[in-house]
Design a protein around this motif. Sequence first.
Motif, PDB file in Angstrom:
ATOM      1  N   PHE A 152     -80.910  14.208  30.476  1.00 11.51           N
ATOM      2  CA  PHE A 152     -80.416  13.849  29.148  1.00 11.51           C
ATOM      3  C   PHE A 152     -79.641  14.965  28.467  1.00 11.51           C
ATOM      4  N   SER A 153     -79.788  16.217  28.966  1.00 10.20           N
ATOM      5  CA  SER A 153     -78.897  17.246  28.416  1.00 10.20           C
ATOM      6  C   SER A 153     -77.494  17.041  29.006  1.00 10.20           C
ATOM      7  N   GLU A 156     -76.071  14.126  26.988  1.00  7.45           N
ATOM      8  CA  GLU A 156     -75.639  14.562  25.647  1.00  7.45           C
ATOM      9  C   GLU A 156     -74.305  15.309  25.723  1.00  7.45           C
ATOM     10  N   LEU A 180     -81.879  13.085  20.963  1.00  7.00           N
ATOM     11  CA  LEU A 180     -80.634  12.305  21.045  1.00  7.00           C
ATOM     12  C   LEU A 180     -80.660  11.171  20.020  1.00  7.00           C
ATOM     13  N   ARG A 183     -79.883  12.857  16.694  1.00  3.82           N
ATOM     14  CA  ARG A 183     -78.487  13.294  16.566  1.00  3.82           C
ATOM     15  C   ARG A 183     -77.548  12.120  16.344  1.00  3.82           C
ATOM     16  N   TYR A 184     -77.817  10.992  16.988  1.00  8.78           N
ATOM     17  CA  TYR A 184     -76.933   9.824  16.873  1.00  8.78           C
ATOM     18  C   TYR A 184     -77.634   8.680  16.147  1.00  8.78           C
TER      19      TYR A 184
END
Length: 284
Positions: A152-153, A156, A180, A183-184
């Motif tokens: 997932f990094s 992202e 995540l 952030r979104y």
Amino acid sequence: MSLCRLVVTCPDRVGIVARVSSFIAEKGGSITEANQHSDLETGRFFMRYEVETRNMSVDSDSFRQAFACIAKEFDMQWQWRDGEQRRRRLMIMVSRESHCLVDLLYRWTAGELDCDIAGVISNHEDMRSVVEWHGIEYHHVPVAADDKTSAFSSVEKIIENSQADTIVLARYMQIIPPALCERYSGQIINIHHSFLPSFAGARPYHQAHTRGVKLIGATCHYVTQELDAGPIIEQDIQRVTHCHTASDLVRLGRDIEKSVLARGVRWHLQDRVLIDGNKTVVFS
Ligand SMILES: Nc1nc2c(c(=O)[nH]1)N[C@@H](CN(C=O)c1ccc(C(=O)N[C@@H](CCC(=O)O)C(=O)O)cc1)CN2
């Protein structure tokens, strides 16, 4: 500028509509679509105006500068989205089920979705050919059960580099990590294959078949840390009977999922969905 959108949420009080509409008129704007809602429980007010701006005396930046005074007075959260700023960039995420992805790609190709598609991310290779046939970049990011963090990094970083502002989980079957989601927030849209809150989590059609339901459904919602519990954007249902097997429910459900996701994405792209706590106001 031509057609612009003004979207506002603020504490409800007398005079908001009068003040905003007269301000737009003073600048030479013509309101071509007006939607508003007062949530009497939360005391919040929601507004969405479409404005024809060809006769306006000011440009978008000057409008924003002038409107900021009104926004401050009414404690508004607001956006003035003009043509240049209006077009969103979508990152679509998918696993192995193709129906929602292919449906979105068809609708985008047909011009039903006013957006750019920044790319497709998948934890499998299955969808590469159909995505690249559409001339869209495909990112294969496998997700190892024992190392989701590095996967997932990478996800992202791909989203960040693509400058996508909207992420659509088109039957992406991995849980999005909290960072995540944060952030979104309000920018990740999921299609869950049940009529939530019934049958959250994995294999909802099999849960529904075991329960002996007479209706199946699908839910389009914003993604939050809590699984399948984010603000609902759109839902639909279809009748089923005792004759239907679990596989029948999966087959019948595909059409509901495609149409519900398409409506939810299209309304999001048109700034018709305003988040009200863990609910939404949809000016469809
Ligand atoms: N943070 C969130 N992530 C996701 C949400 C959400 O609401 N919040 N919705 C899901 C979609 N979903 C059902 O619609 C779902 C997807 C995945 C799982 C799950 O248990 N996945 C396993 C891995 C399964 C596999 O490897 O095949 C896991 O992530 O450990 C449940 C429900 C999308 N993500």
